[in-house]
Scaffold this active site. Structure first.
Site, short mmCIF file in Angstrom:
data_model
loop_
_atom_site.label_atom_id
_atom_site.label_comp_id
_atom_site.label_asym_id
_atom_site.label_seq_id
_atom_site.Cartn_x
_atom_site.Cartn_y
_atom_site.Cartn_z
N ARG A 197 15.40 17.71 2.59
CA ARG A 197 15.54 18.83 1.66
C ARG A 197 14.52 18.65 0.55
NH1 ARG A 197 18.72 20.35 -2.91
NH2 ARG A 197 19.17 18.13 -3.13
N THR B 282 18.34 8.66 6.89
CA THR B 282 17.21 9.04 7.74
C THR B 282 15.97 8.23 7.36
OG1 THR B 282 18.15 11.26 7.57
CG2 THR B 282 15.99 11.08 8.60
N TRP B 283 15.75 8.09 6.07
CA TRP B 283 14.59 7.36 5.55
C TRP B 283 14.67 5.88 5.92
CZ3 TRP B 283 13.60 6.81 -0.45
CH2 TRP B 283 12.28 6.38 -0.66
N SER C 220 23.21 16.56 -2.47
CA SER C 220 22.58 16.56 -1.15
C SER C 220 23.60 16.98 -0.09
CB SER C 220 22.03 15.16 -0.86
OG SER C 220 21.36 15.14 0.36
N GLY D 159 20.26 8.42 2.06
CA GLY D 159 18.97 7.89 2.48
C GLY D 159 18.96 7.32 3.89
N HIS E 20 28.39 4.95 9.05
CA HIS E 20 28.92 5.24 7.70
C HIS E 20 30.26 4.51 7.51
CE1 HIS E 20 25.94 8.29 7.04
NE2 HIS E 20 26.47 9.20 7.84
N1 LIG Z 1 11.51 10.00 3.98
C1 LIG Z 1 12.35 10.31 3.01
N2 LIG Z 1 12.09 9.93 1.74
C2 LIG Z 1 12.93 10.25 0.72
N3 LIG Z 1 14.05 10.98 0.88
C3 LIG Z 1 14.35 11.40 2.12
C4 LIG Z 1 13.53 11.09 3.24
N4 LIG Z 1 14.09 11.64 4.34
C5 LIG Z 1 15.18 12.28 3.94
N5 LIG Z 1 15.36 12.14 2.61
C6 LIG Z 1 16.43 12.71 1.77
O1 LIG Z 1 17.62 11.97 1.99
C7 LIG Z 1 18.74 12.85 1.92
C8 LIG Z 1 19.46 12.87 3.26
O2 LIG Z 1 20.19 11.69 3.36
P1 LIG Z 1 20.69 11.17 4.78
O3 LIG Z 1 19.48 10.79 5.54
O4 LIG Z 1 21.56 10.00 4.42
O5 LIG Z 1 21.41 12.27 5.44
C9 LIG Z 1 18.18 14.21 1.57
O6 LIG Z 1 18.17 14.24 0.14
P2 LIG Z 1 18.14 15.58 -0.72
O7 LIG Z 1 19.14 16.52 -0.12
O8 LIG Z 1 18.48 15.18 -2.11
O9 LIG Z 1 16.74 16.09 -0.61
C10 LIG Z 1 16.79 14.13 2.14
O10 LIG Z 1 15.88 15.06 1.62
C1 LIG Z 2 28.23 12.22 8.11
C2 LIG Z 2 27.23 13.37 8.25
C3 LIG Z 2 27.12 14.09 6.92
C4 LIG Z 2 28.41 14.85 6.61
C5 LIG Z 2 28.77 15.81 7.74
C6 LIG Z 2 30.00 16.63 7.45
C7 LIG Z 2 30.15 17.18 6.19
C8 LIG Z 2 31.27 17.92 5.89
C9 LIG Z 2 32.23 18.15 6.86
O1 LIG Z 2 33.33 18.93 6.61
S1 LIG Z 2 34.70 18.41 5.97
O2 LIG Z 2 35.20 17.29 6.75
O3 LIG Z 2 34.42 18.04 4.59
O4 LIG Z 2 35.59 19.57 6.06
C10 LIG Z 2 32.07 17.65 8.12
C11 LIG Z 2 30.96 16.90 8.42
C12 LIG Z 2 30.82 16.37 9.80
C13 LIG Z 2 29.44 15.93 10.11
C14 LIG Z 2 28.96 14.99 9.01
C15 LIG Z 2 27.62 14.34 9.33
C16 LIG Z 2 27.50 13.49 10.58
C17 LIG Z 2 26.24 12.62 10.28
C18 LIG Z 2 25.91 12.85 8.82
O5 LIG Z 2 25.39 11.75 8.16
#
Ligand SMILES: Nc1ncnc2c1ncn2[C@@H]1O[C@H](COP(=O)(O)O)[C@@H](OP(=O)(O)O)[C@H]1O
Ligand SMILES: C[C@]12CC[C@@H]3c4ccc(OS(=O)(=O)O)cc4CC[C@H]3[C@@H]1CC[C@@H]2O
Length: 325
Positions: free
Chosen positions: A289, A78-79, A169, A76, A139
């Site tokens: 997604r 991005t949200w 996700s 979550g 993270h």
């Molecule tokens: N505004 C929002 N409200 C709810 N879920 C959201 C969102 N924006 C992104 N997401 C969901 O948050 C997840 C991405 O997480 P992050 O931002 O930590 O990368 C994705 O989940 P899903 O892949 O289950 O749809 C994405 O669709």
């Molecule tokens: C942290 C990140 C989401 C995960 C992204 C990621 C996923 C899997 C990877 O491969 S491995 O290490 O498992 O072989 C590599 C990555 C690198 C980028 C990661 C993204 C950066 C910001 C997102 O939140």
């Protein structure tokens, strides 16, 4: 991976000699998207993100007024970035005046910098140009946070998600990020690695538990929220975040407007989040997604879901933390 179209965090071109030296002494495993990931202070990461973490630990100087959003990947981020950005900037950028709110034309990841990512891309970054209160995300595990984050009065908002949804996700995100590398990697193997903790950013339970206990020990420093509560009662959770951050009184109408602007439906349909690219090469649409609770059912078989449930039970038993789904 070496192609220039590959997101920066999967590469290893810009590693310093210091990082290379450290990496050579760390435990390593075959990664999912990259050939090698490394374990540093208990967590598995790509070389690029690891270098970002090392620089962050060395250089980041937290200010008392800073706000740091912390998540496991795909929980979550991005949200939360969008919600807290809109909340803090509600006077400068009123949502009601519409039309020209930054979130309508800029992806949340460009409005709220990702500490270890920015440090990897630009090791000399100092974040001093950010308006106060500075809003950033990471993270990084609690154990590995830069010293100044722990010693200052800066605030941490931690968002956690049901691990099955988080895994699913991440699974779909990785496939979009590197379709060729993931094509021959079965989901059974990924679930096994996830449960063993040997997955990007893992072990996820240590990350969650560290912040869970930190929030209980120091509730004025760490606020623990969940993706599921945010989804079920976004306004209520946003007011809890606002109170924790000392944002002062917020009109109910303002809350409703921010919740609407930051909703999945609203953000995911914006041009900038459908066709844009971040400077690190990631497409903005990959961060949106389904945005649902319990979506794991479409991807995980019963036995894979049970495998993750067993891990959850084993690792979180007695912690008081219960995941809704
Ligand atoms: N505004 C929002 N409200 C709810 N879920 C959201 C969102 N924006 C992104 N997401 C969901 O948050 C997840 C991405 O997480 P992050 O931002 O930590 O990368 C994705 O989940 P899903 O892949 O289950 O749809 C994405 O669709
Ligand atoms: C942290 C990140 C989401 C995960 C992204 C990621 C996923 C899997 C990877 O491969 S491995 O290490 O498992 O072989 C590599 C990555 C690198 C980028 C990661 C993204 C950066 C910001 C997102 O939140």
């Amino acid at each position: 991976m070496s192609s220039s179209s590959v997101p920066a965090y999967l590469g290893d071109e810009d590693l310093t000699q210091e990082t290379r030296d450290l990496i050579s002494s760390l435990p390593k495993e075959k990664g999912w998207l990259v050939s090698e990931m490394y374990q540093y202070q208990g967590r598995w990461n790509t070389q690029a993100l690891l270098q970002g973490i090392l620089i962050c630990q060395k250089r980041f100087e937290a200010k008392d007024s800073d706000i740091i959003l912390v998540t496991n990947p795909k929980s979550g981020t991005t949200w939360l970035k969008a919600l807290v950005f809109a909340l803090l900037n509600r006077h400068k950028f009123p949502v009601s005046s519409s039309g020209n709110h930054p979130l309508l034309v800029t992806n949340p990841h460009l409005l709220v910098p990702f500490l270890e990512g920015v440090y990897y891309e630009s090791p000399d970054s100092d974040f001093s140009g950010l308006p106060s209160p500075r809003l950033m995300n990471t993270h990084i595990s609690h154990l590995s946070l830069p010293e100044s984050v722990k010693s200052s009065s800066c605030k941490i908002v931690y968002c956690c998600r049901n691990p099955k949804d988080m895994f699913v996700s991440l699974w779909h995100f990785g496939k979009k990020l590197a379709p060729e590398e993931t094509a021959a990697y079965p989901i059974e193997k990924a679930v096994e690695a996830f449960c063993e903790g040997k997955f990007i950013g893992g072990p996820f339970w240590d990350h969650i538990l560290e912040y869970w206990y930190a929030s209980r020990e120091n509730p004025n420093k760490v606020l623990f929220v969940t993706y599921e509560d945010l989804k079920k009662q976004t306004g209520t959770e946003m007011k809890r975040i606002a109170e924790f951050l000392g944002c002062g009184f917020i009109e109910e109408e303002e809350v409703r407007e921010i919740v609407k602007l930051c909703s999945f439906e609203s953000l995911s349909n914006l041009e900038v989040n459908r066709h844009g690219k971040l400077p690190n090469g990631m497409e903005t649409k990959t961060f949106f997604r389904k945005g649902e609770i319990g979506g794991w059912r479409d991807t995980l078989s019963e036995s894979l879901a049970a495998e993750i449930d067993r891990t959850i039970e084993e690792k979180f038993h007695g912690s008081g933390l219960i995941f809704s789904s």
